[in-house]
Design a protein around this motif. Structure first.
Motif, PDB file in Angstrom:
ATOM      1  N   GLN A 128       8.413  29.847 -29.681  1.00  0.00           N
ATOM      2  CA  GLN A 128       8.113  30.984 -30.543  1.00  0.00           C
ATOM      3  C   GLN A 128       6.695  31.475 -30.268  1.00  0.00           C
ATOM      4  OE1 GLN A 128      10.238  32.539 -32.466  1.00  0.00           O
ATOM      5  NE2 GLN A 128       8.829  33.902 -33.520  1.00  0.00           N
ATOM      6  N   GLN A 147       4.009  37.287 -25.852  1.00  0.00           N
ATOM      7  CA  GLN A 147       4.670  38.422 -25.212  1.00  0.00           C
ATOM      8  C   GLN A 147       4.452  39.710 -25.975  1.00  0.00           C
ATOM      9  OE1 GLN A 147       8.676  37.076 -24.883  1.00  0.00           O
ATOM     10  NE2 GLN A 147       8.197  35.754 -23.158  1.00  0.00           N
ATOM     11  N   LEU A 148       4.184  39.573 -27.255  1.00  0.00           N
ATOM     12  CA  LEU A 148       3.948  40.773 -28.041  1.00  0.00           C
ATOM     13  C   LEU A 148       2.548  41.319 -27.823  1.00  0.00           C
ATOM     14  CD1 LEU A 148       5.621  39.941 -31.434  1.00  0.00           C
ATOM     15  CD2 LEU A 148       6.309  41.639 -29.784  1.00  0.00           C
ATOM     16  N   GLN A 149       1.732  40.541 -27.161  1.00  0.00           N
ATOM     17  CA  GLN A 149       0.375  41.001 -26.937  1.00  0.00           C
ATOM     18  C   GLN A 149       0.354  41.823 -25.668  1.00  0.00           C
ATOM     19  OE1 GLN A 149      -2.990  38.597 -28.088  1.00  0.00           O
ATOM     20  NE2 GLN A 149      -3.635  38.532 -25.952  1.00  0.00           N
ATOM     21  N   GLN A 179       6.713  33.926 -27.687  1.00  0.00           N
ATOM     22  CA  GLN A 179       7.082  35.251 -28.178  1.00  0.00           C
ATOM     23  C   GLN A 179       5.849  35.991 -28.680  1.00  0.00           C
ATOM     24  OE1 GLN A 179      10.164  36.740 -30.119  1.00  0.00           O
ATOM     25  NE2 GLN A 179      11.636  35.730 -28.794  1.00  0.00           N
ATOM     26  N   LEU A 180       5.006  35.252 -29.344  1.00  0.00           N
ATOM     27  CA  LEU A 180       3.775  35.865 -29.837  1.00  0.00           C
ATOM     28  C   LEU A 180       2.978  36.426 -28.678  1.00  0.00           C
ATOM     29  CD1 LEU A 180       2.008  33.583 -32.480  1.00  0.00           C
ATOM     30  CD2 LEU A 180       3.409  35.554 -32.865  1.00  0.00           C
ATOM     31  N   ILE A 214       5.015  31.459 -36.221  1.00  0.00           N
ATOM     32  CA  ILE A 214       3.900  31.285 -35.298  1.00  0.00           C
ATOM     33  C   ILE A 214       4.306  30.390 -34.137  1.00  0.00           C
ATOM     34  CG2 ILE A 214       1.646  30.168 -35.116  1.00  0.00           C
ATOM     35  CD1 ILE A 214       1.401  32.653 -36.470  1.00  0.00           C
ATOM     36  N   VAL A 216      -2.664  37.418 -35.539  1.00  0.00           N
ATOM     37  CA  VAL A 216      -1.579  36.793 -36.290  1.00  0.00           C
ATOM     38  C   VAL A 216      -1.955  35.371 -36.683  1.00  0.00           C
ATOM     39  CG1 VAL A 216       0.410  35.498 -35.413  1.00  0.00           C
ATOM     40  CG2 VAL A 216       0.663  37.845 -35.980  1.00  0.00           C
ATOM     41  N   PHE A 235      -3.333  40.556 -30.455  1.00  0.00           N
ATOM     42  CA  PHE A 235      -2.267  40.262 -31.395  1.00  0.00           C
ATOM     43  C   PHE A 235      -2.195  38.794 -31.761  1.00  0.00           C
ATOM     44  CE2 PHE A 235       1.484  40.552 -33.697  1.00  0.00           C
ATOM     45  CZ  PHE A 235       2.393  39.616 -33.248  1.00  0.00           C
TER      46      PHE A 235
END
Lengths: 144, 674
Positions: free
Chosen positions: A17, A23-25, A20-21, A80, A36, A32
């Protein structure tokens, strides 16, 4: 991938997960992950404080309230990618559902510990990243 | 020239630009969700309050396509929000929760959620949420054709057939029909006159108060079991209302009633529990009698079950929260000024309402509406019933909820209906201050005055129905009973997600063996656990030790300083707790984290041996009776701790090189023990 991050994955402190965080950056949200995570830290400390407050009450009986805090903690931790923290929350929840105060206290201890560890490691991670960015003189997304 | 829908370009590239409203009180998740949704190229609005979300939704019914909401929120239960959105705006709602308990998921379904996602949310799941919007729209185009279809779907829904799909079916049909009507519809249905069936923009339909009143009257007249959309439609005699609209509305109404029934049963049980007999309960007409409920309404066990048909006003919304005090406080204050505004029976009404507030203090939020209204009912009968009823009727301009006029054959439903008139009153009064909120209101049956009178007897007859206990209710009642005596086997066999669970098991078992007569098996099993733990710890120790240098150096130099001084690791809690947790080891500070887990866990494990200062009061009592069992572990622990203390000294000085030694020593101790 940086060494600290690799370690954390290896230890099971973080799971996919967290990827994933990352990847959102991107360029549109370059910080990001740290944003977060900072929100997470801020909230988690409140929650942990609340939980401890509840459990150390003389006449503690409000498992439901504790469950609510716990649920939130679990949700944010899993979002997170804080796997170990989340697992402790699950155990904590089980103890809470059984109204096992002693078990809850133990779980809380463990939770605080895991959280502390995670927090320190993530701070370390961010520092390393920052240094790297500074050194390179240019901003780029966190390397995986 | 084709009719162009009024929407911005992104909408044309559906699902890009899907307008999502995200609601979650947890800022971490909300921020994360927002970013995920943005990544899917949706247009996102976020709020951390359900009340704000409702406000946003009501402001402009066509502003959003989809709502994603967390289940557990402080200001309003997620399920309630779900219901309201479904009733008022007919938007697809996706529930979100960290808790995947099937009961909750079921609850989501019964309340009309189109989906139930578990945290952590993955982007793949979010990429598909647009399907829910499409699904609703799709049935738009199919609706006018088959009345047979309607009925079939209708019964399918009754059987609990894929709730989301068929639910949206009806909604879709309703919407489509709505779309065909004109804006000069005096029923105040919301329209989007530029709509055209193939557009993505779907008009949001509102069943206005008037319309709903007629609907309810018609249903009442026909009898809930015999009410078919066609007949209802005929009875209602409203222009431009179609059978499909009615069918959809009827479906929702039935769901509402069903929920109300279960709530009512709860109330019945509560009444029985509190009032002894229903008649005496009912007869607590005097305000004083009801005031007594103050004492009964402690914080108590309080489940925040969804209350359907809760009016949109935020004030009332709070009635749903578990805070009985909150309930008492807010509505009363809200109601008093309103009460004064109405001359006829203001004082009565206001008092009645404060009763409403007081009574359900220790019930569900649902019960709030139900119980007091029952009392009210009686009151009305007692006192100037007619006046109040008249007042009720006149007061009903804009109300929400699904009030039903009485006279329904089923006694339970009768109760539901008895609740409603008074609901409505309260709602009305409350809502007067917020006419905006009223827009989403439902009508109230004209037969209210009749129903009030007739319901009293029905109510009393159905009160004795104790047989059905709502899940929540029974849990609530029982949760206060601490289950402290689960068998040894249980804790032993608990699935171990994590080695911490093992520790839990061991400790719990240790405790249990204290409670049970000491026998070899318990000791043996404990030792087996210990072995498992030692293996685990060994594993962990190796992990840790491999990084001990790095970690501990870092920690030694930085972390603890920070802890001591500034706020960069502001969690004093953390520090104090870890300190706390290692009471026997003075040298916590410089130890760093690598070693810490070890200490920590051993303490945790064997604290039950009565050694720990930390858990003292709890453990000491428990362990009084089982010294022999504990002594063994106690001795071992003491030995361990001594060993720990020693190596710690060397640990610090020798630059942590001996971590492995320490671990080995500890493990050896465990092994020796077994």
């Amino acid at each position: 991938m940086n060494r600290v991050l690799a370690l954390l994955f290896h230890q099971g402190v973080l799971d996919e997960q967290f990827l994933q965080l990352q990847q959102l950056q991107d360029e549109s949200s370059p910080n990001f992950v740290s944003e977060v995570v900072n929100i997470y830290f801020h909230e988690s400390e409140k929650l942990l404080k609340n939980l401890r407050g509840l459990l150390t009450e003389r006449e503690f009986s409000d498992y439901k309230k504790m469950g609510i805090h716990l649920n939130q903690f679990m949700g944010s931790s899993s979002s997170i990618g804080a796997k170990r923290v989340r697992n402790v929350c699950v155990a904590f929840r089980a103890a809470s559902e059984q109204n096992n105060r002693a078990g809850c206290l133990r779980a809380l201890e463990l939770l605080e510990h895991e959280y502390c560890y995670l927090k320190n490691k993530l701070h370390e991670l961010f520092q390393i990243e920052q240094q790297r960015v500074l050194a390179a003189g240019v901003r780029y997304p966190m390397q995986r | 020239m084709t009719i162009e829908p009024i929407m911005d370009d992104p909408r044309d590239q559906f699902p890009i630009g899907l307008r999502v409203l995200a609601v979650d009180d947890d800022p971490t998740c909300l921020f994360f969700l927002e970013n995920l949704l943005r990544r899917c190229q949706y247009h996102v609005t976020t709020t951390n309050q359900a009340i704000t979300a409702l406000k946003l939704l009501r402001e402009n019914k066509n502003k959003f396509d989809l709502v994603i909401s967390d289940v557990h929120m402080p200001d309003m239960d997620g399920f309630k929000l779900l219901e309201l959105v479904g009733l008022e705006m007919d938007l697809p709602v996706i529930m979100l929760s960290a808790n995947g308990d099937p009961k909750l998921v079921m609850k989501g379904i019964t309340h009309g959620a189109c989906d139930y996602l578990l945290k952590p949310v993955r982007i793949e799941e979010l990429k598909n949420i647009w399907q829910h919007v499409i699904r609703r729209k799709k049935f738009d185009s199919k609706d006018s054709n088959n009345s047979a279809n309607q009925d079939k779907l209708h019964s399918a829904i009754g059987e609990g057939d894929s709730g989301a799909g068929s639910h949206s079916d009806h909604d879709g049909k309703l919407n489509k029909k709505r779309k065909d009507q004109n804006e000069d519809d005096d029923e105040e249905h919301e329209e989007n006159e530029n709509d055209d069936p193939s557009t993505q923009k779907k008009p949001r339909v509102v069943w206005s108060v008037e319309l709903h009143r007629k609907f309810v009257a018609a249903v009442h007249q026909l009898g809930i079991d015999k009410a078919v959309p066609k007949k209802i439609l005929d009875l209602m005699n409203v222009e431009k209302l179609t059978r499909e609209n009615v069918a959809s509305h009827l479906q929702k109404y039935r769901l509402y009633l069903k929920r109300l029934n279960s709530m009512v049963n709860q109330q019945a049980n509560m009444a029985a529990a509190l009032g002894g007999t229903d008649s005496s309960y009912l007869r607590m007409g005097s305000l004083n009698g009801i005031e007594n409920f103050h004492t009964l309404t402690g914080p108590g066990q309080f489940h925040n079950t969804t209350f359907r048909s809760l009016p949109p006003s935020g004030l009332l919304g709070r009635l749903n929260t578990p805070a009985g005090l909150g309930m008492r406080g807010l509505p009363s204050s809200g109601l008093t000024p309103l009460g004064h505004a109405r001359n006829e029976s203001s004082s009565t009404v206001a008092q009645v309402h404060s009763q409403q507030v007081i009574l359900p203090g220790n019930h569900n939020g649902n019960v709030l509406q139900g119980m007091p209204t029952a009392l009210e009912l009686d009151q009305l009968q007692h006192v100037k019933g007619i006046i109040n009823v008249r007042d009720l009727s006149s007061a009903i301009d804009n109300t929400t909820g699904f009030p039903v006029s009485g006279g329904l054959p089923d006694a339970k439903i009768a109760i539901a209906s008895s609740i409603n008139p008074l609901d409505v009153t309260k709602n009305t009064l409350m809502l007067e201050q917020n006419p905006r909120a009223v827009q989403g209101g439902k009508g109230y049956g004209n037969g209210s005055s009749v129903s009030v009178a007739s319901l009293n007897s029905e109510f009393s007859s159905s009160l004795p129905d104790h047989s059905r206990l709502n899940d929540n209710w029974s849990t609530a009642a029982q949760s206060s009973v601490i289950h402290d005596s689960f068998p040894l086997n249980d804790c032993f066999k608990q699935p171990t997600l994590h080695h911490s669970n093992l520790r839990d098991n061991v400790s719990t078992m240790a405790l249990r063996s204290g409670n049970n007569p000491l026998d070899v098996s318990s000791v043996t099993s404990m030792s087996t656990e210990v072995q498992d733990i030692s293996t685990d710890m060994r594993r962990r120790a190796s992990l840790v030790s491999s990084n001990s240098r790095q970690i501990n150096n870092h920690a030694a130099t930085q972390r603890w300083d920070d802890h001591n001084q500034h706020g960069s690791y502001p969690s004093n809690v953390m520090y104090s707790s870890t300190n706390y947790m290692i009471p026997l080891n003075g040298a916590v500070g410089p130890l760093g984290q690598g070693f810490e887990p070890m200490n920590f866990h051993t303490d945790v494990d064997f604290n039950s041996a009565g050694q720990s200062n930390y858990f003292d009061p709890l453990y000491m009592n428990r362990n009084e009776g089982n010294q022999s069992a504990m002594d063994m572990s106690l001795k071992q622990k003491q030995g361990l701790l001594k060993d720990q203390r020693k190596p710690q000294g060397s640990y610090i000085s020798s630059n942590f090189g001996s971590l492995e030694d320490i671990v080995g020593a500890m493990v050896k101790q465990y092994v020796d023990y077994t």
